[in-house]
Design a protein around this motif. Structure first.
Motif, PDB file in Angstrom:
ATOM      1  N   ASP A   1       2.658   1.668  -3.433  1.00  0.00           N
ATOM      2  CA  ASP A   1       1.824   2.045  -4.539  1.00  0.00           C
ATOM      3  C   ASP A   1       1.225   3.326  -4.266  1.00  0.00           C
ATOM      4  O   ASP A   1       0.686   3.834  -5.022  1.00  0.00           O
ATOM      5  CB  ASP A   1       0.703   0.976  -4.679  1.00  0.00           C
ATOM      6  CG  ASP A   1       1.264  -0.228  -5.400  1.00  0.00           C
ATOM      7  OD1 ASP A   1       2.078  -0.447  -5.788  1.00  0.00           O
ATOM      8  OD2 ASP A   1       0.560  -1.371  -5.259  1.00  0.00           O
TER       9      ASP A   1
ATOM     10  N   ARG B   1       5.290   6.346  -3.597  1.00  0.00           N
ATOM     11  CA  ARG B   1       5.407   6.704  -4.786  1.00  0.00           C
ATOM     12  C   ARG B   1       5.576   7.922  -5.179  1.00  0.00           C
ATOM     13  O   ARG B   1       6.489   8.554  -5.711  1.00  0.00           O
ATOM     14  CB  ARG B   1       4.260   6.152  -5.877  1.00  0.00           C
ATOM     15  CG  ARG B   1       4.644   6.157  -7.487  1.00  0.00           C
ATOM     16  CD  ARG B   1       3.381   5.576  -8.125  1.00  0.00           C
ATOM     17  NE  ARG B   1       3.881   4.230  -7.860  1.00  0.00           N
ATOM     18  CZ  ARG B   1       3.348   3.181  -8.575  1.00  0.00           C
ATOM     19  NH1 ARG B   1       2.333   3.499  -9.823  1.00  0.00           N
ATOM     20  NH2 ARG B   1       3.419   1.797  -8.487  1.00  0.00           N
TER      21      ARG B   1
ATOM     22  N   SER C   1       0.792  -1.371   0.028  1.00  0.00           N
ATOM     23  CA  SER C   1      -0.171  -0.095  -0.249  1.00  0.00           C
ATOM     24  C   SER C   1       0.866   1.271  -0.034  1.00  0.00           C
ATOM     25  O   SER C   1       0.769   2.279  -0.758  1.00  0.00           O
ATOM     26  CB  SER C   1      -0.911  -0.034   1.069  1.00  0.00           C
ATOM     27  OG  SER C   1      -1.541   1.095   1.344  1.00  0.00           O
TER      28      SER C   1
END
Length: 172
Positions: free
Chosen positions: A40, A44, A37
């Motif tokens: 992503d 990121r 989690s």
């Protein structure tokens, strides 16, 4: 098989199905989800704002992090398969040879480490602690029967403690 060997296998079965394992399994799977989690989403975004050196380090460490967690998850799933009667101990021992629990130490002195996001560094730390706990349990469960002499046990205990200390203090 000798009586000592039978006890070792019995202990292995007990350790793999113990509350200690169940807690470790839950923690491990939760960390896999938390890491995925983060990488992503917030990770990121955060990685795009990093200085060049930290950006390169982030890319390398995120690959190590995911690889480490996949190895740990593989080990945990194999132990769960024993608990559920889906695999025999011999099958797990054979499959377990593909799992690496001794790789990817972290160099906190690497250029750019302190520039990495704090949440990311914490995930790396958690993954290292989890990997070490799994490695210790693995040695307890799958210790060869011929290493049950007191001298061998003392050596294994010392090596396990040294490994934990190295990881805790960022050693290689």
């Amino acid at each position: 098989m000798s009586e000592m060997g039978a006890n070792t296998i019995s202990f292995a079965g007990h350790a793999a199905s113990s509350n200690q394992f169940k807690g470790l399994y839950g923690e491990g799977m939760a960390l896999v989800e938390e890491t995925a989690s983060y990488l992503d989403g917030p990770g990121r975004l955060a990685s795009k704002a990093l200085p060049r050196m930290a950006s390169v380090l982030y890319a390398a460490e995120s690959m190590r992090l995911t690889t480490r967690l996949m190895q740990v998850a593989s080990w945990l799933l194999l132990q769960r398969a024993i608990n559920n009667g889906e695999m025999t101990r011999d099958q797990v021992v054979s499959e377990k040879k593909k799992v690496r629990l001794d790789t990817f130490n972290v160099d906190k002195a690497a250029p750019g480490w302190s520039d990495l996001p704090g949440d990311f560094r914490e995930l790396v730390e958690k993954s290292m602690r989890l990997q070490n706990r799994v490695a210790v349990m693995d040695r307890e469960i799958y210790r060869p029967v011929d290493q049950t002499t007191p001298a061998a046990n003392n050596q294994n205990s010392v090596q396990a403690q040294l490994s934990l200390l190295k990881t805790a203090f960022g050693g290689h």
